[in-house]
Design a protein around this motif. Structure first.
Motif, short mmCIF file in Angstrom:
data_model
loop_
_atom_site.label_atom_id
_atom_site.label_comp_id
_atom_site.label_asym_id
_atom_site.label_seq_id
_atom_site.Cartn_x
_atom_site.Cartn_y
_atom_site.Cartn_z
N VAL A 1 52.57 -27.24 -61.33
CA VAL A 1 52.15 -26.53 -60.06
C VAL A 1 53.59 -26.25 -59.45
O VAL A 1 53.74 -24.90 -59.27
CB VAL A 1 51.88 -27.45 -58.92
CG1 VAL A 1 51.81 -26.83 -57.59
CG2 VAL A 1 50.16 -27.57 -59.27
N SER B 1 43.84 -32.54 -58.75
CA SER B 1 44.71 -33.11 -58.14
C SER B 1 44.29 -34.30 -57.08
O SER B 1 44.49 -35.40 -57.04
CB SER B 1 45.61 -32.21 -57.01
OG SER B 1 46.73 -32.88 -56.68
N VAL C 1 48.72 -31.09 -52.71
CA VAL C 1 48.57 -30.07 -53.64
C VAL C 1 46.98 -29.95 -53.39
O VAL C 1 46.52 -28.64 -53.03
CB VAL C 1 48.75 -30.36 -55.13
CG1 VAL C 1 47.88 -29.27 -55.89
CG2 VAL C 1 50.09 -30.35 -55.37
N LEU D 1 42.81 -26.66 -59.58
CA LEU D 1 43.97 -27.61 -59.49
C LEU D 1 43.90 -28.34 -57.99
O LEU D 1 44.11 -29.46 -58.11
CB LEU D 1 45.32 -26.61 -59.03
CG LEU D 1 45.93 -25.95 -60.23
CD1 LEU D 1 46.89 -24.96 -59.93
CD2 LEU D 1 46.51 -27.10 -61.08
#
Length: 280
Positions: free
Chosen positions: A145, A252, A216, A248
């Protein structure tokens, strides 16, 4: 009031104000006075704040009162999200009836973070929870990231400074600069990278692994919220980008949840009467 309850009280005040401000941003017509695209992004952030960030902070505050290490880390991650997003609101959203509340939210959250990070309590909690993380997957994701968005922002800055042409999103938002560049490149992405490297190397910086995974996930929810409201307004959205950020965010969140689920299942096997999230 003890030194531990002061940051929690400030965090609770920031959480309550954020819930009210986010609800107002979603429900009060014409509250935001910005370009339509920037209004959609602000309301997308409000949606993620109300539906995801506020519950994370509320659960963190509740479980932290019971001595939960995971709860303290959830508060830390939620406050990072609050400072990040309401910092953008304070500096890049046209002044409106909520501006004073946005400033207060940043103040409460920032001072809570400052007081919370004094001493070794937070780092001890992070180290305890990090033992239950999938270190390799979590570390790679955080470093990825940081690298992905770091390169993206540096590329956009280089293009704008060499050609004088702003990124399309800035043009649509009516902004001449992007607060995200400064926030990400100076603090948040480096912290992601440091936490990820700490997880892989099993050093003290790995204590920030779970909070940054939560961060995130929360930030991804805010971006996706903006995409949803933009699509609802009948405008095109970058589907591939939305899919990547959604992925993502979900991955996460799942990685951050692993040590909590493991602890709860272990506690239940030992004593079915135990249902808390107290992890240290």
């Amino acid at each position: 009031m003890t030194t531990r309850t002061i940051p929690n009280s400030l965090a609770a005040a920031a959480t309550a104000l954020a819930a009210v401000a986010a609800a107002a941003g979603l429900l009060v017509p014409g509250l935001y006075r910005d370009a339509p695209y920037w209004v959609q992004q602000a309301r997308g952030t409000d949606l993620a704040t109300l539906v995801v960030a506020v519950p994370v902070l509320a659960v963190g505050l509740w479980t932290a009162r019971r001595g939960s290490a995971a709860g303290r880390l959830a508060i830390f991650a939620g406050l990072l999200y609050v400072v990040y997003n309401y910092g953008i609101f304070v500096f890049s959203v046209v002044m409106n009836p909520l501006t004073a509340a946005h400033i207060a939210i940043v103040g409460f959250a920032l001072w809570s973070l400052v007081l919370m990070t004094r001493g070794a309590t937070l780092q001890d909690a992070g180290a305890a929870v990090a033992e239950g993380l999938n270190r390799r997957a979590s570390g790679v994701l955080l470093i990825g990231v940081a690298a992905l968005f770091g390169l993206l922002w540096v590329g956009q800055i280089a293009t704008a400074t060499t050609t004088g042409v702003l990124a399309p999103d800035l043009v649509k938002a009516g902004l001449s600069t992007n607060p995200v560049y400064a926030l990400d490149l100076t603090f948040f992405l480096p912290l992601c990278a440091i936490a990820g490297i700490g997880l892989l190397r099993r050093n003290a910086a790995g204590a920030y692994g779970q909070p940054m995974l939560i961060w995130v996930a929360l930030m991804g929810a805010g971006v996706v919220g903006g995409f949803l409201l933009t699509a609802a307004a009948g405008e095109e959205i970058p589907v591939v980008v939305a899919a990547v950020i959604s992925g993502l965010s979900v991955v996460s969140a799942l990685l951050a949840a692993v040590p909590i689920v493991h602890h709860v299942s272990t506690a239940t096997r030992i004593d079915p009467a135990l249902g808390g999230l107290g992890m240290g």
